[in-house]
Write a protein that holds these residues in place. Structure first.
Motif, mmCIF file in Angstrom:
data_model
loop_
_atom_site.group_PDB
_atom_site.id
_atom_site.type_symbol
_atom_site.label_atom_id
_atom_site.label_comp_id
_atom_site.label_asym_id
_atom_site.label_seq_id
_atom_site.Cartn_x
_atom_site.Cartn_y
_atom_site.Cartn_z
ATOM 1 N N VAL A 167 20.263 -50.747 45.384
ATOM 2 C CA VAL A 167 19.127 -49.991 45.916
ATOM 3 C C VAL A 167 17.812 -50.575 45.418
ATOM 4 O O VAL A 167 16.873 -50.782 46.197
ATOM 5 C CB VAL A 167 19.242 -48.501 45.548
ATOM 6 N N VAL A 168 17.738 -50.858 44.123
ATOM 7 C CA VAL A 168 16.505 -51.441 43.572
ATOM 8 C C VAL A 168 16.241 -52.810 44.192
ATOM 9 O O VAL A 168 15.095 -53.159 44.516
ATOM 10 C CB VAL A 168 16.586 -51.536 42.037
ATOM 11 N N ARG A 169 17.299 -53.599 44.391
ATOM 12 C CA ARG A 169 17.116 -54.905 45.036
ATOM 13 C C ARG A 169 16.546 -54.751 46.431
ATOM 14 O O ARG A 169 15.627 -55.493 46.827
ATOM 15 C CB ARG A 169 18.442 -55.657 45.101
ATOM 16 N N VAL A 170 17.069 -53.794 47.198
ATOM 17 C CA VAL A 170 16.582 -53.580 48.564
ATOM 18 C C VAL A 170 15.100 -53.190 48.540
ATOM 19 O O VAL A 170 14.296 -53.712 49.323
ATOM 20 C CB VAL A 170 17.421 -52.498 49.274
ATOM 21 N N LEU A 171 14.734 -52.281 47.657
ATOM 22 C CA LEU A 171 13.334 -51.852 47.569
ATOM 23 C C LEU A 171 12.430 -53.024 47.211
ATOM 24 O O LEU A 171 11.372 -53.223 47.825
ATOM 25 C CB LEU A 171 13.190 -50.735 46.537
ATOM 26 N N GLN A 172 12.831 -53.810 46.220
ATOM 27 C CA GLN A 172 12.004 -54.935 45.790
ATOM 28 C C GLN A 172 11.951 -56.036 46.843
ATOM 29 O O GLN A 172 10.873 -56.578 47.144
ATOM 30 C CB GLN A 172 12.532 -55.484 44.469
ATOM 31 N N GLN A 173 13.098 -56.367 47.412
ATOM 32 C CA GLN A 173 13.152 -57.458 48.387
ATOM 33 C C GLN A 173 12.390 -57.111 49.655
ATOM 34 O O GLN A 173 11.830 -57.996 50.312
ATOM 35 C CB GLN A 173 14.609 -57.786 48.716
ATOM 36 N N SER A 174 12.337 -55.828 49.990
ATOM 37 C CA SER A 174 11.607 -55.422 51.191
ATOM 38 C C SER A 174 10.129 -55.779 51.100
ATOM 39 O O SER A 174 9.487 -56.061 52.115
ATOM 40 C CB SER A 174 11.762 -53.919 51.423
ATOM 41 N N LEU A 175 9.586 -55.785 49.880
ATOM 42 C CA LEU A 175 8.160 -56.057 49.707
ATOM 43 C C LEU A 175 7.829 -57.532 49.867
ATOM 44 O O LEU A 175 6.694 -57.887 50.185
ATOM 45 C CB LEU A 175 7.696 -55.564 48.332
ATOM 46 N N THR A 176 8.813 -58.397 49.671
ATOM 47 C CA THR A 176 8.567 -59.835 49.790
ATOM 48 C C THR A 176 9.085 -60.423 51.093
ATOM 49 O O THR A 176 8.523 -61.389 51.613
ATOM 50 C CB THR A 176 9.219 -60.590 48.616
ATOM 51 N N ASP A 177 10.150 -59.819 51.638
ATOM 52 C CA ASP A 177 10.815 -60.442 52.790
ATOM 53 C C ASP A 177 10.521 -59.766 54.122
ATOM 54 O O ASP A 177 10.767 -60.376 55.176
ATOM 55 C CB ASP A 177 12.336 -60.444 52.591
ATOM 56 N N LEU A 178 10.053 -58.522 54.106
ATOM 57 C CA LEU A 178 9.891 -57.772 55.345
ATOM 58 C C LEU A 178 8.421 -57.552 55.684
ATOM 59 O O LEU A 178 7.588 -57.368 54.791
ATOM 60 C CB LEU A 178 10.591 -56.413 55.241
ATOM 61 N N ALA A 179 8.115 -57.563 56.977
ATOM 62 C CA ALA A 179 6.739 -57.335 57.447
ATOM 63 C C ALA A 179 6.551 -55.844 57.704
ATOM 64 O O ALA A 179 6.518 -55.391 58.853
ATOM 65 C CB ALA A 179 6.465 -58.156 58.704
ATOM 66 N N LEU A 180 6.423 -55.078 56.628
ATOM 67 C CA LEU A 180 6.263 -53.639 56.751
ATOM 68 C C LEU A 180 4.809 -53.283 57.062
ATOM 69 O O LEU A 180 3.880 -53.891 56.524
ATOM 70 C CB LEU A 180 6.683 -52.942 55.453
ATOM 71 N N THR A 181 4.625 -52.299 57.914
ATOM 72 C CA THR A 181 3.280 -51.816 58.220
ATOM 73 C C THR A 181 2.868 -50.697 57.267
ATOM 74 O O THR A 181 1.742 -50.660 56.782
ATOM 75 C CB THR A 181 3.210 -51.295 59.671
ATOM 76 N N ASP A 182 3.796 -49.786 56.985
ATOM 77 C CA ASP A 182 3.538 -48.613 56.151
ATOM 78 C C ASP A 182 4.659 -48.499 55.127
ATOM 79 O O ASP A 182 5.744 -48.028 55.431
ATOM 80 C CB ASP A 182 3.478 -47.359 57.039
ATOM 81 N N HIS A 183 4.397 -48.976 53.896
ATOM 82 C CA HIS A 183 5.421 -48.930 52.858
ATOM 83 C C HIS A 183 5.887 -47.505 52.578
ATOM 84 O O HIS A 183 7.076 -47.264 52.343
ATOM 85 C CB HIS A 183 4.872 -49.535 51.554
ATOM 86 N N ARG A 184 4.945 -46.587 52.573
ATOM 87 C CA ARG A 184 5.283 -45.194 52.260
ATOM 88 C C ARG A 184 6.296 -44.652 53.273
ATOM 89 O O ARG A 184 7.294 -44.030 52.896
ATOM 90 C CB ARG A 184 4.021 -44.338 52.249
ATOM 91 N N ARG A 185 6.072 -44.883 54.535
ATOM 92 C CA ARG A 185 7.001 -44.426 55.568
ATOM 93 C C ARG A 185 8.344 -45.142 55.440
ATOM 94 O O ARG A 185 9.405 -44.513 55.527
ATOM 95 C CB ARG A 185 6.413 -44.670 56.957
ATOM 96 N N ALA A 186 8.306 -46.454 55.212
ATOM 97 C CA ALA A 186 9.531 -47.243 55.147
ATOM 98 C C ALA A 186 10.404 -46.827 53.966
ATOM 99 O O ALA A 186 11.626 -46.691 54.100
ATOM 100 C CB ALA A 186 9.195 -48.729 55.058
#
Length: 237
Positions: A167-186
């Motif tokens: 879970v922690v890996r997914v949260l951290q990796q999302s910030l570097t690998d994914l083009a998120l618009t709204d982190h809070r929503r994601a």
């Protein structure tokens, strides 16, 4: 009423975890599909045949466009393979998301004006996952640089119970690998869809994500972007 960017944020992290799990499960592999026979198989250390799969459509570099499976008269996919894509189309009509509703869409009309087929497939598959609640995807080249996008189902592709390190890996990796618009929503969407605890502070600037044996604290700025994150794990005796 969700828009395309919100769907992509809603799907992003849970999709990432499923794709990480798929890669771990398959290892080195080859794939084979016979759409007329409705067969989709992986061969490797362990061979797997998908009990169900759903063809979303294809992205072709020639016309530089995405074509939905239900609109592809040449491929003429069997009805069971396009049912999910039709469900996504109906959702697109209902909420005015034309990328999901129109038969064919130029690459340049997608968010970020992508130029490569795999970039367009990412947008479509993420949105389709959020709409259909089917989370594992696969795409492959079918000739001339054209890539086909498929959602696949198999018991081995289902996620195991939440585990702190993953879970922690997914949260951290999302910030570097994914083009998120709204982190809070994601982040909130991931926690809820993953069956985790999720509690915002009264002002919405902090999110506490809790699961079996772990706790993650996330702080956001006024634009909904992550500015700090920390995690704690229960010590087992």
């Amino acid at each position: 009423m969700p828009n395309l960017h919100e769907l992509l944020d809603d799907a992003a992290l849970l999709s990432l975890e499923h794709q990480l799990h798929l890669a771990d499960t398959l290892g080195e592999h080859s794939w084979y599909a016979d759409f007329k026979a409705q067969t989709f198989e992986f061969t490797g250390v362990v061979n797997r045949t998908c009990g169900r799969f759903h063809v979303l459509g294809s992205a072709a570099p020639g016309p530089a466009s995405w074509l939905w499976s239900w609109a592809n008269a040449i491929a003429d996919y069997p009805p069971p393979l396009v049912g999910l894509a039709l469900h996504v189309r109906d959702f697109g009509h209902r909420y005015g998301i034309r990328e999901l509703a129109e038969p064919e869409t130029p690459f340049q009309d997608f968010p970020g004006s992508p130029t490569e087929p795999h970039q367009v497939l990412t947008v479509i598959t993420e949105a389709a996952k959020a709409v259909s609640n089917t989370w594992t995807s696969y795409n492959g080249e079918v000739g001339g640089g054209t890539r086909v996008a498929v959602l696949i189902e198999h018991p081995d592709f289902l996620l195991p119970p939440p585990e702190p390190a993953r879970v922690v890996r997914v949260l951290q990796q999302s910030l570097t690998d994914l083009a998120l618009t709204d982190h809070r929503r994601a982040f909130h969407s991931y926690a809820m869809r993953r069956g985790l605890g999720a509690a915002f502070s009264p002002d919405g600037s902090r999110l506490q994500i809790t699961g079996p044996g772990f706790d993650v604290a996330v702080r956001f700025n006024e634009r909904g972007l992550v500015v700090a994150m920390s995690s704690t794990t229960e010590q087992r005796s």
